[in-house]
Scaffold this active site. Structure first.
Site, PDB file in Angstrom:
ATOM      1  N   ARG A 164      10.002  -8.215  -5.818  1.00  0.00           N
ATOM      2  CA  ARG A 164      10.106  -7.343  -6.989  1.00  0.00           C
ATOM      3  C   ARG A 164      10.900  -6.076  -6.661  1.00  0.00           C
ATOM      4  O   ARG A 164      10.566  -4.979  -7.100  1.00  0.00           O
ATOM      5  CB  ARG A 164       8.713  -6.973  -7.522  1.00  0.00           C
ATOM      6  CG  ARG A 164       7.866  -8.154  -7.949  1.00  0.00           C
ATOM      7  CD  ARG A 164       8.464  -8.900  -9.141  1.00  0.00           C
ATOM      8  NE  ARG A 164       7.650 -10.054  -9.470  1.00  0.00           N
ATOM      9  CZ  ARG A 164       7.819 -11.253  -8.927  1.00  0.00           C
ATOM     10  NH1 ARG A 164       8.801 -11.468  -8.051  1.00  0.00           N
ATOM     11  NH2 ARG A 164       7.049 -12.263  -9.273  1.00  0.00           N
ATOM     12  N   SER A 239       3.103  -8.673 -16.448  1.00  0.00           N
ATOM     13  CA  SER A 239       2.373  -8.262 -15.241  1.00  0.00           C
ATOM     14  C   SER A 239       2.593  -6.775 -14.981  1.00  0.00           C
ATOM     15  O   SER A 239       3.722  -6.348 -14.766  1.00  0.00           O
ATOM     16  CB  SER A 239       2.840  -9.078 -14.036  1.00  0.00           C
ATOM     17  OG  SER A 239       2.625 -10.452 -14.257  1.00  0.00           O
ATOM     18  N   GLU A 335       4.204  -2.479 -11.159  1.00  0.00           N
ATOM     19  CA  GLU A 335       5.479  -3.188 -11.257  1.00  0.00           C
ATOM     20  C   GLU A 335       6.336  -2.594 -12.369  1.00  0.00           C
ATOM     21  O   GLU A 335       7.558  -2.640 -12.324  1.00  0.00           O
ATOM     22  CB  GLU A 335       5.214  -4.672 -11.518  1.00  0.00           C
ATOM     23  CG  GLU A 335       6.435  -5.549 -11.511  1.00  0.00           C
ATOM     24  CD  GLU A 335       6.087  -7.036 -11.615  1.00  0.00           C
ATOM     25  OE1 GLU A 335       6.799  -7.735 -12.344  1.00  0.00           O
ATOM     26  OE2 GLU A 335       5.124  -7.472 -10.982  1.00  0.00           O
TER      27      GLU A 335
END
Length: 339
Positions: A164, A239, A335
């Site tokens: 990520r 998410s 995130e």
């Protein structure tokens, strides 16, 4: 193309947070983008480039220039009998682009079906799902260098992909604007990956024993729709937290205390599902004021009433981080990009 003042960004973020941008412009070409940047004082004015708005949380009004990148177009270049390069402009919707490739039987993106957002933001955080990440199929990307307004091409190594993560979130943050992304896909000999998550069991439910890339995509879509709320119906950014990576020794120590803790080993480290940690800390489906953790997937924070402010959502996420750290000694990392 014109620069507007005091424009609401509620429809440009999937949380549906009602904030405004001091200045706003929508551009349909690279030329318009450069013209807009030159018109504004980019040296002193903060810039924000908007794609699908699916990985962003506004905690306050944006006191700068927000630019909506509406660059569209897809082109293909055959490399050999089995490989093809497919290039999509930054403003193309990600899932629609995946569907375009699947309709042509181009393999490589099927496990990334139904991820919200646009193509241009996909390399920024090296989006991934069900065992596949952007870096696995990435060819190159064209970017605009904001220092000199030159167009550059970056390869995979130059993008410095991590979990990520990429150069666009690190030393290249605020320096580049992604204009288009090229993917290296397969035409015939597709690599079918059904090992991650519930793909295999979903295929069995569908009665499929020898899946095609289209079957894998269908399974992924079914799984995501069963667990993740539609941002068009209820505000969310998918998410909210990264899955934390901890040392093998820390994982083994936790295993002594929590014998059912899941983990995915990678050398001397283990990736632990953040959703499991949040659920075990008692947050699945829990609501405080206008904000809640999703009932079906604790990893997703939702704007439960539609009236949540960005600060409320941020504060809710902080409480979850503190709770998980207290119980497991693991600090979750957001995130979502916080503005």
């Amino acid at each position: 193309m014109s620069i507007q003042e005091n424009v609401s960004l509620k429809s440009f973020n999937t949380f549906g947070v009602d904030v405004s941008a001091r200045y706003f412009a929508e551009v349909n070409s690279v030329e318009e983008l450069i013209e807009t940047l030159k018109l504004s004082n980019t040296k002193t004015l903060p810039l924000l480039f908007l794609g699908g708005g699916s990985n962003i949380l506004f905690t306050k009004d944006f006191e700068g220039l927000a630019i909506r990148l509406n660059l569209k177009g897809i082109c293909e270049e055959i490399i050999d009998d089995n490989q093809i390069l497919v290039t999509a402009k930054a403003g193309e919707n990600w899932h629609q682009f995946v569907m375009f490739c699947l309709e042509k039987n181009y393999g490589g993106l099927e496990n990334l079906s139904l991820i919200p957002g646009n193509v241009g933001t996909s390399p920024m955080q090296n989006i991934g799902a069900y065992g596949t990440e952007i870096k696995d199929v990435f060819g190159s990307c064209k970017v605009l260098n904001l220092d000199n307004f030159e167009i550059e091409t970056l390869n995979s190594d130059q993008c410095k992909f991590g979990y990520r993560d990429s150069i666009f979130k690190q030393e290249g943050k605020g320096r580049y604007v992604i204009l288009e992304v090229t993917f290296r896909l397969t035409r015939h000999n597709h690599k079918i990956d059904v090992e991650y998550g519930a793909i295999q069991s979903e295929l069995e439910k569908l009665g499929i024993t020898n899946p095609t890339i289209q079957d894998v995509s269908k399974a992924v879509i079914n799984i995501r729709q069963s667990k993740l709320p539609d941002p068009k119906v209820i505000g969310n950014a998918g998410s909210f937290f990264k899955n934390p990576t901890i040392s093998l020794s820390q994982f083994e120590a936790l295993k002594q205390q929590f014998e059912n803790i899941p983990g995915y080993p990678n050398g001397d480290f283990v990736k632990v599902p953040a959703g499991w940690l949040i659920e075990q800390a008692g947050w699945k489906g829990k609501q405080i004021g206008n904000v809640a953790s999703n009932q079906l997937q604790a990893l997703v924070i939702i704007n439960a009433t539609g009236n949540a402010t960005g600060k409320e959502i941020f504060d809710f996420s902080t409480i979850i981080i503190d709770s998980v750290k207290e119980k497991f000694g693991i600090e979750l990392e957001r995130e979502v990009n916080i503005i």
